[in-house]
Design a protein around this motif. Structure first.
Motif, short mmCIF file in Angstrom:
data_model
loop_
_atom_site.label_atom_id
_atom_site.label_comp_id
_atom_site.label_asym_id
_atom_site.label_seq_id
_atom_site.Cartn_x
_atom_site.Cartn_y
_atom_site.Cartn_z
N GLN A 244 8.31 0.23 1.94
CA GLN A 244 7.79 -0.58 0.96
C GLN A 244 8.81 -0.84 -0.15
O GLN A 244 8.85 -1.96 -0.79
N MET A 245 9.46 0.24 -0.77
CA MET A 245 10.23 -0.09 -1.86
C MET A 245 11.50 -0.96 -1.40
O MET A 245 11.88 -1.75 -2.40
N ILE A 246 11.79 -1.02 -0.39
CA ILE A 246 12.91 -1.85 0.00
C ILE A 246 12.41 -3.24 0.52
O ILE A 246 13.02 -4.33 -0.04
N LYS B 106 -1.13 -2.62 -3.36
CA LYS B 106 -1.61 -3.15 -2.25
C LYS B 106 -3.16 -3.17 -2.02
O LYS B 106 -3.82 -2.40 -2.63
N SER B 107 -3.81 -4.15 -1.37
CA SER B 107 -5.01 -3.91 -0.75
C SER B 107 -5.08 -3.18 0.15
O SER B 107 -4.48 -3.01 1.17
N ILE B 108 -6.52 -2.47 0.41
CA ILE B 108 -6.63 -1.44 1.43
C ILE B 108 -6.98 -2.12 2.48
O ILE B 108 -7.94 -3.10 2.67
N MET B 109 -6.62 -1.68 3.79
CA MET B 109 -7.26 -2.36 5.06
C MET B 109 -7.52 -1.19 5.87
O MET B 109 -6.70 -0.40 6.22
N TYR B 110 -8.95 -1.00 6.12
CA TYR B 110 -9.32 -0.16 7.12
C TYR B 110 -9.24 -0.52 8.55
O TYR B 110 -9.65 -1.76 8.67
N SER B 111 -9.17 0.54 9.39
CA SER B 111 -8.97 0.07 10.82
C SER B 111 -10.42 -0.32 11.37
O SER B 111 -10.73 -1.20 12.22
N ILE C 160 1.39 -9.07 5.32
CA ILE C 160 1.80 -7.93 6.18
C ILE C 160 0.84 -6.57 5.87
O ILE C 160 0.26 -6.73 4.96
N LEU C 161 0.94 -5.84 7.00
CA LEU C 161 0.28 -4.46 6.73
C LEU C 161 0.94 -3.31 6.92
O LEU C 161 1.81 -3.21 8.03
N TYR C 162 1.14 -2.42 5.93
CA TYR C 162 1.75 -1.12 6.23
C TYR C 162 0.75 -0.11 6.85
O TYR C 162 -0.12 0.00 6.52
N TYR C 163 1.20 0.34 7.86
CA TYR C 163 0.49 1.06 8.74
C TYR C 163 1.26 2.42 9.15
O TYR C 163 2.28 2.57 9.37
N PRO C 164 0.32 3.51 9.67
CA PRO C 164 1.16 4.52 10.13
C PRO C 164 1.68 4.38 11.63
O PRO C 164 0.91 3.55 12.26
N ALA D 128 -2.18 -2.14 3.05
CA ALA D 128 -1.84 -0.96 3.43
C ALA D 128 -3.07 0.04 3.78
O ALA D 128 -4.15 -0.25 3.45
N SER D 129 -2.77 0.88 4.81
CA SER D 129 -3.86 1.67 5.20
C SER D 129 -4.24 2.64 4.14
O SER D 129 -3.24 3.09 3.53
N PRO D 130 -5.42 3.20 4.03
CA PRO D 130 -5.71 4.27 3.03
C PRO D 130 -4.88 5.52 3.17
O PRO D 130 -4.49 6.15 2.16
N SER D 131 -4.54 5.86 4.39
CA SER D 131 -3.70 7.15 4.54
C SER D 131 -2.39 7.01 3.74
O SER D 131 -1.54 7.86 3.45
N ILE D 132 -1.59 5.73 3.58
CA ILE D 132 -0.58 5.44 2.81
C ILE D 132 -0.63 5.14 1.46
O ILE D 132 0.00 5.85 0.75
#
Ligand code: ZN
Length: 317
Positions: free
Chosen positions: A161-163, A196-201, A213-217, A175-179
C-alpha cells in the motif's frame, strides 16, 4: 540475566524465563510463551496483543537492531564474555515501505534466517518490479478490469500500500478488515497509509463501477469470494510474494499474475549480512536452511543447518 534461560526462537510448546520475540508474525509468537518475560519492541508487543497473544514485555537486556522485515521487527545481539551472537529473526536487506534496517556489528556467531537461501532465489531490482506492477495494474484498470492485490495481512499488505497507493491516484481503494486493523497500528508509529473503504467477503454491497483496487490477504484464486469478483467484474487477481520465483506458483494459486516483492532478503541479501557481520560460525534456520548452510560451506564458512539439529535447541554459551 545470565543465570536465566533465554530462548531466541520459541516454538509452539516452549517456555523459558525469557523469550526473544523478533516480530509479530504467527510463526514467531506462541501462547506457550505468555508467562515468560518477552524481549521485543513496543510495536511487536502491540501487534501481538491485537493477534490475541498478550506478552509480558521486559526491559531490553540485550541490544536490539531494526531488521527491516515488518513494523517493529528486530534482530538481537547477545554479548556473553568475549562471545557475541547475533540472531537476525526475519530480515530484509532492501526493506519495503520505509521499514528501517540498521547496520549490524561484526560478531563471532551469526544465526540467520534462510527463507531464500538458495542461489536461484534472487529478486529483480526493486524499481523494475514496481514499474512492472504499476504498468500492469494501470493497463487492466484502463480496460475496466479492477484488480485484487494480495499479500499477507500484517506487513506485506501495508508495504505494498505504501509503495503503490501514491502511484495509483484517481482509483477507488478498498481493503479487507483484516488488513485495515494493522494499517491503524502502522499509523500509530507515524507510517503513512492512505485510508481505504472496507470490503467484506460476505458483502452484498460491492462497488458499482470498475475503477477500483482491493488489498486482500493471500488466498487461492479458487476461493469463493475471489470467484465472485472474477465473475461479476472480470477482476484480475495478483499476489505479491517472493515465493512467486518458484516454478508454477501462479498456476498453483489460481491467480493471474504474481510479483516477487518480498519482506525477506534474497540469496544475495543474505550473503550481504554475512559479509557485514563476518562471523566465525554460522547457523542457518527457516526455509532453505540446509541448502544455504551447504552453499556457505562451499564458500569456506563454518556453517550448520540449525533446523536439522536434534531438538532444534542448542546451547551457545
Ligand atoms: Zn516474518
Amino acid at each position: 540475566m545470565n543465570e536465566h534461560e533465554t530462548l531466541l526462537k520459541p516454538g509452539s510448546d516452549s517456555s523459558a524465563d525469557y523469550v526473544f520475540i523478533s516480530h509479530a508474525h504467527l510463526d514467531h509468537i506462541y501462547k506457550s510463551t505468555q508467562d515468560s518475560g518477552a524481549i521485543c519492541s513496543e510495536e511487536t508487543f502491540l501487534l501481538s496483543t491485537l493477534r490475541g497473544i498478550g506478552l509480558k514485555r521486559v526491559e531490553e537486556p540485550f541490544p536490539l537492531f531494526d531488521s527491516g522485515h515488518i513494523l517493529g521487527s528486530k534482530a538481537i545481539l547477545i554479548e556473553a564474555g568475549d562471545e557475541t551472537i547475533l540472531y537476525t529473526g526475519d530480515i530484509n536487506t532492501s526493506p519495503l515501505g520505509n521499514i528501517p534496517r540498521q547496520r549490524f556489528p561484526k560478531v563471532h556467531t551469526l544465526i540467520i534466517e534462510s527463507n531464500y537461501g538458495n542461489p536461484n532465489l534472487v529478486f529483480p531490482p526493486r524499481s523494475e518490479l514496481v514499474k512492472e506492477a504499476v504498468d500492469y495494474l494501470r493497463e487492466n484498470l484502463s480496460k475496466n478490469r479492477p484488480v485484487v492485490l494480495m499479500g499477507y495481512p500484517l506487513g506485506k499488505s501495508q508495504h505494498i500500500q505504501m509503495i503503490l497507493d501514491g502511484l495509483l491516484p484517481d482509483v477507488e481503494k478498498y481493503a479487507s478488515p483484516s488488513i485495515i486493523r494493522y494499517n491503524d497500528v502502522y499509523r500509530l508509529f507515524s507510517l503513512t497509509i492512505e485510508n481505504k473503504s472496507i470490503m467484506y467477503s460476505q458483502s452484498q454491497a460491492l462497488p458499482k463501477g470498475y475503477n477500483w483496487i482491493l488489498y486482500y490477504p493471500n488466498i487461492s484464486g479458487r476461493n469463493a469470494f475471489m470467484q465472485v469478483l472474477k465473475k461479476k467484474y472480470d477482476a484480475v487477481l495478483t499476489v505479491f510474494s517472493g515465493r512467486s520465483l518458484l516454478e508454477g506458483y501462479e498456476e498453483a494459486l489460481g491467480i493471474d499474475k504474481a510479483f516477487p516483492l518480498s519482506d525477506h532478503a534474497d540469496f544475495k541479501g543474505l550473503l550481504e549480512i554475512i559479509e557485514e557481520t563476518s562471523p566465525q560460525r554460522i547457523f542457518t534456520t527457516h526455509g532453505f536452511s540446509k541448502e544455504f548452510s551447504r552453499e556457505l560451506r562451499k564458500l569456506g564458512y563454518e556453517a550448520y543447518d540449525l533446523n536439522s539439529m536434534r531438538g532444534k535447541c542448542i546451547r551457545l554459551f
